[in-house]
Design a protein around this motif. Structure first.
Motif, PDB file in Angstrom:
ATOM      1  N   UNK A 216      23.837  52.378  25.088  1.00 13.15           N
ATOM      2  CA  UNK A 216      24.355  51.623  26.226  1.00 13.15           C
ATOM      3  C   UNK A 216      23.636  52.001  27.517  1.00 13.15           C
ATOM      4  N   UNK A 217      23.378  53.291  27.725  1.00  9.65           N
ATOM      5  CA  UNK A 217      22.643  53.743  28.908  1.00  9.65           C
ATOM      6  C   UNK A 217      21.232  53.147  28.912  1.00  9.65           C
ATOM      7  N   UNK A 218      20.597  53.142  27.749  1.00 11.03           N
ATOM      8  CA  UNK A 218      19.249  52.591  27.657  1.00 11.03           C
ATOM      9  C   UNK A 218      19.255  51.096  27.949  1.00 11.03           C
ATOM     10  N   UNK A 219      20.211  50.382  27.376  1.00 10.05           N
ATOM     11  CA  UNK A 219      20.294  48.933  27.592  1.00 10.05           C
ATOM     12  C   UNK A 219      20.556  48.615  29.062  1.00 10.05           C
ATOM     13  N   UNK A 220      21.372  49.434  29.722  1.00 13.24           N
ATOM     14  CA  UNK A 220      21.665  49.191  31.131  1.00 13.24           C
ATOM     15  C   UNK A 220      20.412  49.320  31.996  1.00 13.24           C
ATOM     16  N   UNK A 221      19.461  50.096  31.557  1.00 11.11           N
ATOM     17  CA  UNK A 221      18.244  50.316  32.346  1.00 11.11           C
ATOM     18  C   UNK A 221      17.273  49.145  32.286  1.00 11.11           C
ATOM     19  N   UNK A 222      17.486  48.222  31.339  1.00  8.19           N
ATOM     20  CA  UNK A 222      16.597  47.067  31.233  1.00  8.19           C
ATOM     21  C   UNK A 222      16.752  46.181  32.466  1.00  8.19           C
ATOM     22  N   UNK A 223      15.636  45.699  32.992  1.00  6.75           N
ATOM     23  CA  UNK A 223      15.649  44.866  34.189  1.00  6.75           C
ATOM     24  C   UNK A 223      15.207  43.451  33.851  1.00  6.75           C
ATOM     25  N   UNK A 224      15.922  42.483  34.455  1.00  8.87           N
ATOM     26  CA  UNK A 224      15.605  41.069  34.258  1.00  8.87           C
ATOM     27  C   UNK A 224      15.686  40.361  35.609  1.00  8.87           C
ATOM     28  N   UNK A 225      15.064  39.194  35.687  1.00  6.27           N
ATOM     29  CA  UNK A 225      15.075  38.427  36.931  1.00  6.27           C
ATOM     30  C   UNK A 225      16.495  38.045  37.332  1.00  6.27           C
ATOM     31  N   UNK A 226      17.339  37.760  36.337  1.00 10.38           N
ATOM     32  CA  UNK A 226      18.710  37.346  36.629  1.00 10.38           C
ATOM     33  C   UNK A 226      19.537  38.481  37.233  1.00 10.38           C
ATOM     34  N   UNK A 227      19.051  39.709  37.094  1.00 13.96           N
ATOM     35  CA  UNK A 227      19.781  40.854  37.653  1.00 13.96           C
ATOM     36  C   UNK A 227      19.754  40.862  39.181  1.00 13.96           C
ATOM     37  N   UNK A 228      18.839  40.085  39.768  1.00 14.95           N
ATOM     38  CA  UNK A 228      18.755  40.047  41.225  1.00 14.95           C
ATOM     39  C   UNK A 228      19.905  39.267  41.843  1.00 14.95           C
ATOM     40  N   UNK A 229      20.606  38.481  41.019  1.00 11.70           N
ATOM     41  CA  UNK A 229      21.735  37.707  41.515  1.00 11.70           C
ATOM     42  C   UNK A 229      22.946  38.616  41.693  1.00 11.70           C
ATOM     43  N   UNK A 230      23.811  38.327  42.685  1.00 13.51           N
ATOM     44  CA  UNK A 230      24.997  39.166  42.920  1.00 13.51           C
ATOM     45  C   UNK A 230      25.898  39.181  41.699  1.00 13.51           C
ATOM     46  N   UNK A 231      26.460  40.351  41.381  1.00 21.63           N
ATOM     47  CA  UNK A 231      27.357  40.507  40.259  1.00 21.63           C
ATOM     48  C   UNK A 231      28.787  40.217  40.686  1.00 21.63           C
ATOM     49  N   UNK A 232      29.467  39.342  39.950  1.00 14.85           N
ATOM     50  CA  UNK A 232      30.856  39.046  40.240  1.00 14.85           C
ATOM     51  C   UNK A 232      31.731  39.969  39.407  1.00 14.85           C
ATOM     52  N   UNK A 233      32.603  40.709  40.069  1.00  7.30           N
ATOM     53  CA  UNK A 233      33.435  41.696  39.385  1.00  7.30           C
ATOM     54  C   UNK A 233      34.751  41.126  38.872  1.00  7.30           C
ATOM     55  N   UNK A 234      35.021  39.838  39.191  1.00  5.13           N
ATOM     56  CA  UNK A 234      36.315  39.288  38.785  1.00  5.13           C
ATOM     57  C   UNK A 234      36.344  38.954  37.301  1.00  5.13           C
TER      58      UNK A 234
END
Length: 234
Positions: A216-234
């Motif tokens: 899970x830690x390794x997967x979280x480190x992967x970066x994608x273009x869509x990651x630049x969008x704001x994360x909605x916590x709801x």
């Protein structure tokens, strides 16, 4: 001993495919993984195996634990809404597969019935297994999503990912195991065997959850273009 050694390799291969699916396809890959894993896990669970010390357990645990990894990863990177959507997608996939394959079994086969027999062997138990899995999946996965978000309020730093993931998964996986084993196996096995399957299944999930933490830690480190969008916590 062979089953134990083969299980270690099996777990590694499962986690490797999980990482590869996310690395190659990003968030869409996680949704695809949920759809695949829900179906495969319910086929695998029909097979019981013997482990050292005469422990009897079912297959499907590794694949099922990756579903928790997926929802936790979606929750972590993209917000609770994405995690909930993935749970609904998995629920729909399993429901659709169950209905379609039961309809397939009703068709009258032509020629050699070996294929019909094979399909009945694989999918004949699926209604009960699927009912147990649908109920367990629905309750435990949504519980996991909400527990993860709740624990995150108290342990929200990046280093505390293991607390959020393990805490939510270990609780929700017990609920999942209890519901599934009750619906799918109660009455099918003697009570002692049923208890053994319940305990060994949960212990297996418990250990696999811990083993999946570095994944899970390794997967979280992967970066994608869509990651630049704001994360909605709801």
């Amino acid at each position: 001993m062979f089953n134990l050694l083969w299980s270690i390799l099996f777990v590694i291969v499962n986690f490797a495919f999980f990482l590869l699916c996310f690395r190659l396809f990003g968030k869409k890959g996680l949704y695809a993984w949920v759809g695949i894993a829900t179906v495969i896990a319910n086929i695998q669970v029909a097979k019981t195996i013997a482990m050292p010390f005469d422990i009897v357990m079912t297959l499907g645990n590794t694949m099922y634990v990756t579903l928790y990894l997926t929802s936790d990863l979606l929750n972590e990177k993209y917000g609770r809404r994405e995690a909930r959507n993935a749970v609904w997608f998995g629920f729909f996939t399993l429901l659709m597969t169950t209905v379609l394959m039961q309809m397939v079994l009703v068709f009258k086969p032509e020629g050699d019935p070996v294929f019909q027999t094979s399909l009945e062997t694989i999918f004949g138990l699926m209604p009960r297994l699927a009912l147990g899995s649908l109920a367990a999946y629905f309750v435990s996965q949504f519980l996991d999503v909400h527990l993860y978000a709740w624990i995150r309020k108290f342990y929200g730093s990046s280093r505390q990912l293991w607390i959020r993931s393990n805490g939510s998964t270990m609780i929700s996986s017990f609920v999942d195991t209890l519901i599934f084993c009750t619906i799918a196996f109660a009455g099918r096995f003697e009570f002692e065997i049923w208890v053994e399957i319940l305990l060994t299944t949960y212990v297996a999930k418990f250990l696999l959850t811990g083993a999946g933490t570095p994944v899970l830690y390794l997967a979280r480190s992967f970066k994608f273009a869509e990651d630049e969008q704001p994360v909605r916590k709801d």
